[in-house]
Structures are given as C-alpha cells and as structure tokens.
Design a protein around this motif. Sequence first.
Motif, PDB file in Angstrom:
ATOM      1  N   TRP A 131      44.178  25.589 -23.581  1.00 11.02           N
ATOM      2  CA  TRP A 131      45.339  25.666 -24.521  1.00 11.02           C
ATOM      3  C   TRP A 131      45.673  24.275 -25.001  1.00 11.02           C
ATOM      4  O   TRP A 131      46.070  24.237 -26.280  1.00 11.02           O
ATOM      5  CB  TRP A 131      46.545  26.230 -23.734  1.00 11.02           C
ATOM      6  N   ASP A 132      45.492  23.146 -24.165  1.00  8.15           N
ATOM      7  CA  ASP A 132      45.952  21.938 -24.702  1.00  8.15           C
ATOM      8  C   ASP A 132      44.945  20.938 -25.311  1.00  8.15           C
ATOM      9  O   ASP A 132      45.066  20.377 -26.250  1.00  8.15           O
ATOM     10  CB  ASP A 132      46.556  21.005 -23.600  1.00  8.15           C
ATOM     11  N   TRP A 182      39.515  31.904 -31.469  1.00  6.50           N
ATOM     12  CA  TRP A 182      39.534  30.340 -30.727  1.00  6.50           C
ATOM     13  C   TRP A 182      39.429  29.396 -31.838  1.00  6.50           C
ATOM     14  O   TRP A 182      40.077  28.486 -31.717  1.00  6.50           O
ATOM     15  CB  TRP A 182      38.725  30.261 -29.478  1.00  6.50           C
ATOM     16  N   GLY A 237      50.000  33.262 -32.448  1.00  6.56           N
ATOM     17  CA  GLY A 237      48.850  32.745 -32.426  1.00  6.56           C
ATOM     18  C   GLY A 237      48.017  33.427 -33.356  1.00  6.56           C
ATOM     19  O   GLY A 237      48.495  34.554 -33.768  1.00  6.56           O
ATOM     20  N   ARG A 291      42.809  34.312 -19.291  1.00  7.18           N
ATOM     21  CA  ARG A 291      43.959  33.787 -19.377  1.00  7.18           C
ATOM     22  C   ARG A 291      43.855  32.709 -18.024  1.00  7.18           C
ATOM     23  O   ARG A 291      44.105  31.318 -18.250  1.00  7.18           O
ATOM     24  CB  ARG A 291      45.251  34.544 -18.895  1.00  7.18           C
ATOM     25  N   ARG A 337      50.796  31.740 -23.045  1.00 10.31           N
ATOM     26  CA  ARG A 337      49.713  31.337 -22.526  1.00 10.31           C
ATOM     27  C   ARG A 337      49.007  32.724 -22.016  1.00 10.31           C
ATOM     28  O   ARG A 337      48.802  32.428 -20.835  1.00 10.31           O
ATOM     29  CB  ARG A 337      49.671  30.206 -21.712  1.00 10.31           C
ATOM     30  N   LEU A 341      41.289  29.906 -19.358  1.00 11.53           N
ATOM     31  CA  LEU A 341      41.983  29.117 -20.421  1.00 11.53           C
ATOM     32  C   LEU A 341      43.016  28.009 -19.678  1.00 11.53           C
ATOM     33  O   LEU A 341      42.851  26.802 -20.064  1.00 11.53           O
ATOM     34  CB  LEU A 341      42.685  29.734 -21.406  1.00 11.53           C
ATOM     35  N   ASP A 342      43.678  28.427 -18.602  1.00 17.61           N
ATOM     36  CA  ASP A 342      44.629  27.374 -17.826  1.00 17.61           C
ATOM     37  C   ASP A 342      43.891  26.898 -17.277  1.00 17.61           C
ATOM     38  O   ASP A 342      44.119  25.556 -17.161  1.00 17.61           O
ATOM     39  CB  ASP A 342      45.488  28.554 -17.044  1.00 17.61           C
ATOM     40  N   LEU A 395      45.871  36.279 -29.224  1.00 22.17           N
ATOM     41  CA  LEU A 395      46.207  35.110 -28.334  1.00 22.17           C
ATOM     42  C   LEU A 395      47.586  34.916 -28.525  1.00 22.17           C
ATOM     43  O   LEU A 395      48.184  34.397 -29.806  1.00 22.17           O
ATOM     44  CB  LEU A 395      45.346  33.539 -28.621  1.00 22.17           C
ATOM     45  N   TYR A 407      42.331  29.059 -33.491  1.00 19.41           N
ATOM     46  CA  TYR A 407      43.604  28.391 -32.760  1.00 19.41           C
ATOM     47  C   TYR A 407      43.292  27.038 -32.636  1.00 19.41           C
ATOM     48  O   TYR A 407      44.173  26.251 -32.783  1.00 19.41           O
ATOM     49  CB  TYR A 407      43.620  28.942 -31.391  1.00 19.41           C
ATOM     50  N   PRO A 446      49.771  31.760 -27.596  1.00 19.02           N
ATOM     51  CA  PRO A 446      50.018  30.477 -27.033  1.00 19.02           C
ATOM     52  C   PRO A 446      51.639  30.231 -26.307  1.00 19.02           C
ATOM     53  O   PRO A 446      51.661  29.381 -25.332  1.00 19.02           O
ATOM     54  CB  PRO A 446      49.788  29.441 -28.116  1.00 19.02           C
TER      55      PRO A 446
END
Length: 296
Positions: free
Chosen positions: A231-232, A282, A169, A222, A198, A225-226, A193, A285, A195
């Motif tokens: 992330w998606d 970011w 990442g 973390r 994650r 972001l979750d 990062l 990413y 990924p």
Amino acid sequence: MDFLRPASWEEALAAKAEHPTAVPIAGGTDVMVEINFDRRRPEYLMDLNRVADLYDWEVGEESVRLGACVPYARIMEHLRAELPGLALASHTVASPQIRNRGGVGGNLGTASPAGDAHPALLAAGAEVEAESVRGARRIPIDDFYTGVKRNALAPDELIRAVHIKKADGPQQYSKVGTRNAMVIAVCAFGLALHPGTRTVRTGIGSAAPTPVRARAAEEFLRAALDEGGFWDNGKTIPPSVARRFADLCAAACNPIDDVRGTAGYRRHAVGVMARRTLAWTWESYRGPGRVTEGAA
C-alpha cells in the motif's frame, strides 16, 4: 393480470401493502422475459415509471444515493468517477436501448445470480434502501441475496434506492459471455481496492446460486498487501500472490453446468478474471508516480 399504476411513492407503497404479490416493473428487462416465455404469470404488475423519485440520485460527501430506477446509461454518463465499478458493469448490460431503460433496482429485485450489477455492488459494499408502509430500512448487500432469485425483501417492501460509498480507490469489472452484446453473463467478477481502510472486496456473478464474495481471497490479498508494504511502496504484486488470489476466487465459486457454460469453465474463467482485474486495479492504484521496482 391486473395493472397498477401508482403516481407517487406513497401510492406505490400503499398498493404493495394491499397487493403483496404485485410484481414491480420499470424497465421490464427481466420481468417481461419471464412473462413472454410464460415462466411467470403474476396476478398484479405494478408500473413504477410515474414515480419520479426513483429516477433521482444524490452525490453526498461519502456516498451516492442511487434511485432504484436510474438507468444504466445515466450511471455511465454521470457517475463514472464516484462509482467506477458499477459504471463499468453498466457498459456490459445488453444494448443501448436496455441501458436507457433498465436500472439497478431491477437487478436487485430479480436477484438473479447473473445480474450484471451484483458483483460491482458487492465489491463496493452497497446498502439497499427498502421501504413499506411500516417504515424504511437499509439492508447490507452481503445480507440481501438469500437464494436463487430470492432476496431479503418482505412481501410488502419495495426497493427505493441503493446507497454506495464513493470509490476511495480503483475498481474493476469483468464479464464473460457467449458473445459481445445482448448476453447473459457466463460469469462475472468485480474488484474494489479500499486504500482508506486497506481492505479489498470482491463480487462474483453467475458462478454460484447467489452473487457471492470471495472472502478468503480478500483476506489473503489484504494480508499480503500489508505484509509486503505494498500500500505504501506501490511495488508490483508478485505473480505468486496474484495466482493465489485467483485460485481462492475460483474456489469461492459453486457453479452449475448449463447451456451457457460448464461449472469447470466458470471456475477457470473466474480465476482468470480475478488475476486480470487485480493487475488492472493495482496498476491504477500505483499510478504514474509510483515506485516501479519489485518482482515482475
């Protein structure tokens, strides 16, 4: 002061076993400063320039094995894709002459909190390959720094290589100095990062007795972001998350006042660098094809 010149790695290990106080020198960018200013007067200097193995690197399927003496200029030229954080850090090292001589092994051996490579190595989760006549071992980078200019090497050990996972990442690096070149860091910050797992890793330099990670900041980001599905969905990270991440990174510092900066300035600067590197990583990413809606 006696001068040792091993011609092979085996000779170097034997010499280090016989003379445990011998100080290794390759680029000499840290050691010679201390000798020239009479801050250090070792009984033995061990010149490693004839040990060819230390100047090699191997790119494997998952990681890079980087010889301890591979110059920063080679990292910038050949390993930018695999080790982007370390390549960015290498750009900030001193001058072109020093970047063509100095290597990561010197930074690790000196273990100065201001070493330029440390934040990138921490963020990438590197391992240090140490060896003596007794055998070899790998030391996780998190366990390597044991105090101000102290590391986990045994007296008879030498650093042979560093194992660094190939970037899965985006990675970033930022440094504050009193001028644009030939400068010791006032403070520095690395961010990676990951990924695939994650997860997030950081590295902070010159803002504590040793290079450190901002673990609370990593865990916070973390989780954020979750929980936000970032992330998606690739949405923009809210400013409140970025500010909290920056505050936690600044809180991880334990700096001092010195001629290069005050403790308060270092904390503030680390927070600013954390926020900016998060924005840069970011955006990288997300990429051009990512969803762009979300909080600004």
